[in-house]
Scaffold this active site. Structure first.
Site, PDB file in Angstrom:
ATOM      1  N   ASP A 258      15.517  -8.726  -6.814  1.00  0.00           N
ATOM      2  CA  ASP A 258      15.390  -7.269  -6.686  1.00  0.00           C
ATOM      3  C   ASP A 258      16.105  -6.759  -5.436  1.00  0.00           C
ATOM      4  O   ASP A 258      15.554  -5.975  -4.665  1.00  0.00           O
ATOM      5  CB  ASP A 258      13.920  -6.859  -6.679  1.00  0.00           C
ATOM      6  CG  ASP A 258      13.716  -5.427  -7.159  1.00  0.00           C
ATOM      7  OD1 ASP A 258      14.625  -4.892  -7.817  1.00  0.00           O
ATOM      8  OD2 ASP A 258      12.649  -4.845  -6.885  1.00  0.00           O
TER       9      ASP A 258
ATOM     10  N   LEU B 244       4.159   4.803   3.785  1.00  0.00           N
ATOM     11  CA  LEU B 244       5.600   4.658   3.992  1.00  0.00           C
ATOM     12  C   LEU B 244       6.380   4.682   2.691  1.00  0.00           C
ATOM     13  O   LEU B 244       7.564   5.006   2.671  1.00  0.00           O
ATOM     14  CB  LEU B 244       5.895   3.349   4.733  1.00  0.00           C
ATOM     15  CG  LEU B 244       5.270   3.200   6.122  1.00  0.00           C
ATOM     16  CD1 LEU B 244       5.557   1.808   6.680  1.00  0.00           C
ATOM     17  CD2 LEU B 244       5.780   4.275   7.069  1.00  0.00           C
ATOM     18  N   GLY B 245       5.732   4.301   1.590  1.00  0.00           N
ATOM     19  CA  GLY B 245       6.430   4.276   0.312  1.00  0.00           C
ATOM     20  C   GLY B 245       5.594   3.603  -0.750  1.00  0.00           C
ATOM     21  O   GLY B 245       4.514   3.064  -0.474  1.00  0.00           O
ATOM     22  N   GLN B 246       6.099   3.639  -2.001  1.00  0.00           N
ATOM     23  CA  GLN B 246       5.382   3.034  -3.118  1.00  0.00           C
ATOM     24  C   GLN B 246       6.368   2.533  -4.148  1.00  0.00           C
ATOM     25  O   GLN B 246       7.368   3.188  -4.434  1.00  0.00           O
ATOM     26  CB  GLN B 246       4.432   4.047  -3.767  1.00  0.00           C
ATOM     27  CG  GLN B 246       3.698   3.481  -4.983  1.00  0.00           C
ATOM     28  CD  GLN B 246       2.617   4.416  -5.490  1.00  0.00           C
ATOM     29  OE1 GLN B 246       1.904   5.012  -4.699  1.00  0.00           O
ATOM     30  NE2 GLN B 246       2.504   4.546  -6.795  1.00  0.00           N
TER      31      GLN B 246
ATOM     32  N   LYS C  23       1.005  -3.778   2.990  1.00  0.00           N
ATOM     33  CA  LYS C  23       1.294  -3.579   1.567  1.00  0.00           C
ATOM     34  C   LYS C  23       0.017  -3.769   0.768  1.00  0.00           C
ATOM     35  O   LYS C  23      -0.622  -4.815   0.832  1.00  0.00           O
ATOM     36  CB  LYS C  23       2.360  -4.565   1.097  1.00  0.00           C
ATOM     37  CG  LYS C  23       2.820  -4.335  -0.341  1.00  0.00           C
ATOM     38  CD  LYS C  23       3.984  -5.251  -0.675  1.00  0.00           C
ATOM     39  CE  LYS C  23       4.536  -4.966  -2.049  1.00  0.00           C
ATOM     40  NZ  LYS C  23       5.678  -5.835  -2.375  1.00  0.00           N
TER      41      LYS C  23
END
Length: 646
Positions: free
Chosen positions: A448, A329-331, A351
């Site tokens: 963040d 899905l993403g990094q 994750k």
């Protein structure tokens, strides 16, 4: 679980190989000795941040990159390069890791104007002069392993290492500045790698490797040796540390049949095994820190067991089809996220954390310890974790629409967000942050907040994700002092310049996010000559035309009064002085119309007024402390520093 088993588990986590390791561990960090005046620090830091923001995509695209940013004596020259045996994924990860460390040389940390970080997979440097053609510098290092070769193999190893060093200095020049191979004679093998930085021409490469060959000679009876130069890198070792070995060998008769190869960039993941001797060294030299980490891991294990958060590593492997790229899905800088389907049919997000440094302990502990203790409709729910496999895994509820960043700027298969959805997303994010800051049992600063950390449900309810950088805020402190961590473009000025952290740093990040969502544009404050969307909105606000900043894709299909109110709130959130930003609970009330919206009195970060303010902040002692003494005991100092590239 018996205490012995738990201790073995903890030790295993420290020394187990991770398929995610990219040779990003720091070999040397070098800060120069040229200082800058307090009056110049803010501008130099601003130029540095812009240079770092620009060099990352160059390294991602071609494995190296150089950027010049600024003018006069505030110019920043930046350079980054990966060792050529790394594949793209490992290059990206390695560079993200060392990029996180180089700010420790910045003026607000060390008082210096240049620094460089060497790892065994990549290199980064910034300075206040053009160093691109340098082959050597006074800061070059020779690093020999502490352990020497002993016994009957000592002479053979030294001779083999000397031959390999000679091969590397010659063959790397012939092969475009890179060579990796080995010498194997009399059953003793020595592996090596040499690379010239892309900034050097052929003659510069010859000079750099020739001098490196001489310097590394002092390490030839050690198990490993490195030379870290301004223009090149050379290493030999008893262990094969590079990818896809070439066939550079010498036969047992001492012939000269040497074949040099340029290693092809591969798609394999780097396996970097932490040696038991190195682990023992760390355990002895950093006993106190390891005790803290063990205590954290023990707390994690007990927390996971007590709250039924434990997942089997093998089950999560199968759920994600063994972390298949098609499920990715993403990094980010701390790990990759995969879609998974559990045996009961439930879809989850897994994750996969990188933990080749101490950083993974803090990140993992934050994620599990903090997010498992908070519960809010606008926070991503943690379902569990796994700490029994070769790497640490976190399991979250799956959010179908992925991130706000993807929805606004990446995906082309979705309808643009209408005004009602944008308002709902902004308000929900504000409510989640107000809960973290003021309403939960813990006082948490996220650190963040950005578009990619806001996930969207099917009905566009926002969920705040990624608590790896979060910090607990002590009740008896007005602020804490910490090394900077977060994402360029979202960090508050007092945090970037002085490491001063309060909830108002999150408020600033939220203000940037809020304005980005309303305008449909990203904040390019750290891209040279790109202009800042914050400045544009401020200019329109000053002329009473702030509604013109709204995303043009909406046409006239938005509430102009409501949009003007929200943009005014956004400007309040990004004021240069942190004490003039509203609390998140106040933001929620202003958005709902139950509280009057104040008038911004300062322009946003990075226009001329705010630069002056930053200078004042850097030259004036902080007065907002828990007592009037100004003692450093008023602070909690954190040592870790972590940037995630945007």
């Amino acid at each position: 679980m018996p205490i012995l088993t738990l201790l073995l588990l903890i030790l295993g986590l420290f020394i187990s190989p991770s398929v995610s390791d990219s040779r990003g561990d720091t070999v040397a960090q070098i800060c120069n000795n040229r200082t800058t005046t307090p009056q110049q620090r803010s501008l130099f830091v601003t130029n540095f941040l812009a240079a770092m923001d620009a060099v990352s995509p160059l390294v991602e695209a071609k494995g190296y990159g150089q950027v010049v940013n600024g003018t006069g004596n505030l110019t920043v020259y930046a350079y980054g390069e990966c060792i050529k045996d790394l594949d793209k994924k490992d290059c990206d990860l390695c560079f993200a890791q060392i990029k996180a460390k180089v700010p420790r040389c910045l003026p607000f940390q060390k008082g210096t104007r240049g620094g460089q970080v060497f790892s065994d997979g990549c290199y980064i440097r910034y300075d206040d002069y053009n160093f691109y053609n340098e082959t050597l510098s006074l800061q070059d290092r020779t690093v020999c392993a502490p352990k020497e070769i002993t016994g009957v193999n000592r002479t053979v190893f030294r001779d083999n290492a000397a031959e390999l060093v000679k091969n590397m200095s010659v063959e790397a020049v012939r092969n475009g500045g890179f060579y990796a191979g080995f010498v194997d004679r009399h059953n003793v093998t020595v592996h090596g790698l040499a690379q010239c930085w892309e900034t050097l021409n052929r003659s510069g490469c010859v000079e750099c490797l020739s001098k490196a060959s001489v310097r590394i000679g002092s390490c030839l009876v050690n198990e490993e040796g490195r030379v870290l130069s301004a223009g090149c890198y050379m290493r030999f070792s008893t262990q094969k540390f590079y990818n896809n070995s070439g066939n550079s060998t010498s036969d047992g008769n001492g012939g000269h049949n040497h074949l040099g190869v340029i290693l092809a960039v591969t798609s394999s993941v780097v396996a970097f095994v932490l040696l038991v001797s190195a682990a023992g060294f760390l355990l002895k030299k950093r006993h106190a820190k390891k005790q803290r980490e063990k205590k954290q891991l023990g707390s994690l294990f007990m927390l996971a067991n007590k709250s039924n958060l434990c997942f089997s590593y093998e089950n999560l492997e199968r759920a994600t089809d063994y972390f298949s790229d098609k499920n990715k899905l993403g990094q980010g800088g701390s790990g990759s996220v995969y879609k998974g389907v559990l045996t009961n049919g439930k879809t989850v997000a897994v994750k996969r954390l990188f933990f080749n440094t101490k950083q993974w302990v803090d990140h993992f502990f934050n994620e599990v310890n903090l997010i498992s203790q908070v519960d809010h409709k606008n926070l991503v729910k943690l379902l569990g974790c796994s700490i029994t496999g070769p790497e640490s895994l976190l399991v979250y509820e799956y959010i179908a629409n992925q991130s706000l960043h993807d929805y606004l700027f990446v995906r082309k298969d979705v309808q643009p967000l209408n005004w009602a959805k944008r308002f709902k997303i902004i308000l929900g994010t504000a409510e989640g942050m107000a809960y973290l800051h003021e309403e939960s049992n813990l006082r948490i600063i996220h650190r963040d907040i950005k578009l990619s950390n806001i996930l969207l449900e099917d009905d566009f309810t926002p969920r705040i994700a990624d608590f790896g950088l979060a910090r607990l805020f002590p009740e008896d402190k007005t602020h804490i002092s910490t090394a900077i961590a977060g994402t360029l473009g979202y960090m508050a000025p007092e945090y970037v310049v002085r490491g001063k952290l309060t909830e108002k740093a999150d408020v600033y990040s939220f203000g940037v996010l809020m304005i980005e969502v309303i305008t449909g544009k990203r904040n390019n404050a750290f891209v040279q000559d790109a202009g800042s969307i914050l400045q544009s909105v401020w200019s329109l606000y000053r002329t009473s035309n702030v509604e013109e900043a709204v995303d043009p894709i909406l046409g006239d299909n938005f509430n102009k009064i409501e949009a003007s109110r929200l943009l005014q709130i956004g400007l309040l959130c990004v004021q240069a002085a942190f004490d003039q930003r509203p609390a998140m609970s106040v933001v929620v009330k202003m958005m709902k119309g139950s509280l009057e919206i104040h008038t911004p009195t300062q322009p946003p970060f990075l226009n001329p007024g705010s630069v002056v303010e930053m200078r004042k902040m850097m030259m004036t002692p902080t007065t907002n402390q828990s007592n009037s003494s100004g003692s450093r005991s008023d602070y909690i100092t954190e040592g870790s520093s972590f940037f995630e590239p945007r």
